[in-house]
Each structure stands twice: as structure tokens, then as C-alpha cells.
Design an enzyme around this catalytic site. Structure first.
Site, PDB file in Angstrom:
ATOM      1  N   LYS A   9       0.838  -1.035  -0.069  1.00  0.00           N
ATOM      2  CA  LYS A   9      -0.209  -0.202   0.012  1.00  0.00           C
ATOM      3  C   LYS A   9       0.797   1.193  -0.019  1.00  0.00           C
ATOM      4  O   LYS A   9       2.241   1.275   0.139  1.00  0.00           O
ATOM      5  CB  LYS A   9      -0.877  -0.109   1.220  1.00  0.00           C
ATOM      6  CG  LYS A   9      -1.759  -1.141   1.130  1.00  0.00           C
ATOM      7  CD  LYS A   9      -2.951  -1.407   2.315  1.00  0.00           C
ATOM      8  CE  LYS A   9      -3.822  -2.499   2.416  1.00  0.00           C
ATOM      9  NZ  LYS A   9      -4.881  -2.478   3.350  1.00  0.00           N
ATOM     10  N   TYR A  49     -11.862  -2.660  -3.653  1.00  0.00           N
ATOM     11  CA  TYR A  49     -12.253  -2.777  -2.601  1.00  0.00           C
ATOM     12  C   TYR A  49     -14.050  -2.735  -2.390  1.00  0.00           C
ATOM     13  O   TYR A  49     -14.584  -2.253  -1.478  1.00  0.00           O
ATOM     14  CB  TYR A  49     -11.973  -1.665  -1.581  1.00  0.00           C
ATOM     15  CG  TYR A  49     -10.501  -1.838  -0.971  1.00  0.00           C
ATOM     16  CD1 TYR A  49     -10.353  -3.077  -0.330  1.00  0.00           C
ATOM     17  CD2 TYR A  49      -9.497  -1.216  -1.045  1.00  0.00           C
ATOM     18  CE1 TYR A  49      -9.156  -3.340   0.429  1.00  0.00           C
ATOM     19  CE2 TYR A  49      -8.236  -1.328  -0.476  1.00  0.00           C
ATOM     20  CZ  TYR A  49      -8.237  -2.618   0.193  1.00  0.00           C
ATOM     21  OH  TYR A  49      -6.897  -2.918   0.858  1.00  0.00           O
ATOM     22  N   ASN A 112      -1.789   0.021   7.131  1.00  0.00           N
ATOM     23  CA  ASN A 112      -1.397  -1.264   7.283  1.00  0.00           C
ATOM     24  C   ASN A 112      -0.268  -2.162   6.632  1.00  0.00           C
ATOM     25  O   ASN A 112      -0.212  -3.288   6.384  1.00  0.00           O
ATOM     26  CB  ASN A 112      -2.461  -2.178   8.076  1.00  0.00           C
ATOM     27  CG  ASN A 112      -3.581  -2.484   6.717  1.00  0.00           C
ATOM     28  OD1 ASN A 112      -3.190  -2.034   5.641  1.00  0.00           O
ATOM     29  ND2 ASN A 112      -4.594  -3.055   7.246  1.00  0.00           N
ATOM     30  N   HIS A 115      -1.891  -5.665   1.366  1.00  0.00           N
ATOM     31  CA  HIS A 115      -3.063  -6.315   1.067  1.00  0.00           C
ATOM     32  C   HIS A 115      -2.703  -7.720   0.622  1.00  0.00           C
ATOM     33  O   HIS A 115      -1.779  -7.744  -0.091  1.00  0.00           O
ATOM     34  CB  HIS A 115      -3.872  -5.366   0.125  1.00  0.00           C
ATOM     35  CG  HIS A 115      -4.827  -6.382  -0.563  1.00  0.00           C
ATOM     36  ND1 HIS A 115      -6.236  -6.464  -0.056  1.00  0.00           N
ATOM     37  CD2 HIS A 115      -4.941  -7.146  -1.601  1.00  0.00           C
ATOM     38  CE1 HIS A 115      -6.987  -7.301  -0.670  1.00  0.00           C
ATOM     39  NE2 HIS A 115      -6.052  -7.872  -1.630  1.00  0.00           N
ATOM     40  N   GLU A 126      -8.954 -10.293  -8.245  1.00  0.00           N
ATOM     41  CA  GLU A 126      -8.040  -9.379  -7.966  1.00  0.00           C
ATOM     42  C   GLU A 126      -6.914  -9.221  -8.788  1.00  0.00           C
ATOM     43  O   GLU A 126      -6.257  -8.524  -9.602  1.00  0.00           O
ATOM     44  CB  GLU A 126      -7.469  -9.422  -6.779  1.00  0.00           C
ATOM     45  CG  GLU A 126      -8.548  -8.971  -5.407  1.00  0.00           C
ATOM     46  CD  GLU A 126      -8.163  -9.117  -4.152  1.00  0.00           C
ATOM     47  OE1 GLU A 126      -9.000  -8.743  -3.271  1.00  0.00           O
ATOM     48  OE2 GLU A 126      -6.993  -9.589  -3.831  1.00  0.00           O
TER      49      GLU A 126
END
Ligand code: GTP
Ligand code: MG
Length: 142
Positions: A9, A49, A112, A115, A126
Site C-alpha cells: 500500500k 475494495y 497497514n 493487502h 484481484e
């Protein structure tokens, strides 16, 4: 043999943790089969998402993931989907164990770092969303 989608990310790229994250997966013996650096469009982030549409954190999440470059990767290996999830660590910072990527490098529920697909259907969705076929290596099994 399985494939999974992994994204470093924007916080991971900003914090120069791309190499560290790749190193962990390579050390584990996983095979990198696709990789690119890009700043995701809003459309791509929303599709990625979509499952979280309507949740309280959705808007923040899409804004975050489009805020800078990310590294999109596809990794291959036996049970790679659950293996990568274990190596990532749990979503809640207090549940992310030391030794995991989140547990070693972050205590923020949104920023965080990483992913990883959470199951075979999401992994396929994805990988197809982020990569064209020509951007992925042919499977060793073929
Ligand atoms: P991903 O691999 O990114 O999908 O993380 P995950 O599977 O561990 O968590 P989940 O799919 O439930 O949530 C997706 C992402 O939304 C998380 O990684 C966080 O970046 C963000 N997120 C989830 N829950 C919260 C929350 O309660 N608050 C905030 N601010 N962000 C959240
Ligand atoms: Mg998830």
C-alpha cells in the site's frame, strides 16, 4: 499450486518497505509471477475494495489507497493465499503478532502496509483486475 494478489500500500512504498516485504516472500520460497508500480485510479481502487462499499471506513480506504504509488504483485506457491495472509498479520494491530509484516512494522488499522487476497475467488478477481494476461508469467505447472 496457487496464486494470490498482493499489494504494498502507499504507506509501504513511502516508508521504503517494498524490498523488505518482497524479501520475506522470496525467503519463504514463493515465486513472483507479476509485479508493477502504479498509482491506482479511483475506479481501480473502488473495484478492488467493492466488497467494503457502504462500510464506515470505505471512503477513507479508497482515498488512502489512491494517495500514492503502490506495488501490485502476483505470487505463486502451494497454499500461497493463506500463507501470505499469515505472513501479513491480522487486521487489528493488537492481534498482529510479531514476526508478521503488520506486527513488525505498523500499529495502524488503515495504514497497514500490505493487502493480500483472502480466498481463491478474491485472488482470481484481484489478479484479473490488476494484471493483463501478458503481464503475468506462465504457471510452472503448464
Ligand atoms: P486487506 O488485505 O487490505 O483487504 O486487509 P484485511 O483483509 O486484513 O482487512 P479488510 O479486508 O477487512 O479491510 C480492508 C482494509 O480496510 C484494511 O486493510 C484497512 O486498510 C481498512 N480497514 C478495515 N477495517 C477498518 C477500520 O475499522 N477502520 C479503518 N480506518 N480502516 C479499516
Ligand atoms: Mg481484505
Amino acid at each position: 499450486m496457487e496464486r494470490t494478489f498482493v499489494m504494498v500500500k502507499p504507506d509501504g512504498v513511502q516508508r521504503r518497505l517494498v524490498g523488505e516485504i518482497i524479501r520475506r516472500f522470496e525467503n519463504r520460497g514463493l515465486r513472483l509471477v507479476g509485479m508493477k508500480l502504479l498509482q491506482p485510479s479511483r475506479e481501480l481502487a473502488e473495484k478492488h475494495y467493492a466488497v467494503h462499499l457502504g462500510k464506515s471506513f470505505y471512503e477513507d480506504l479508497v482515498n488512502f489507497v489512491t494517495s500514492g504509488p503502490v506495488v501490485a504483485m502476483a505470487w505463486e506457491g502451494d497454499n500461497v493465499i493463506s500463507l501470505v495472509r499469515k505472513m501479513m498479520g491480522a487486521l487489528k494491530p493488537e492481534e498482529a503478532s510479531s514476526g508478521t509484516i503488520r506486527g513488525d512494522y505498523t500499529a495502524d488499522i488503515q495504514k497497514n502496509l500490505i493487502h493480500g487476497s483472502d480466498g481463491p475467488d478474491t485472488a482470481k478477481y484481484e489478479i484479473d483486475l490488476w494484471f493483463s494476461k501478458s503481464e503475468l508469467l506462465v504457471s510452472l505447472e503448464q
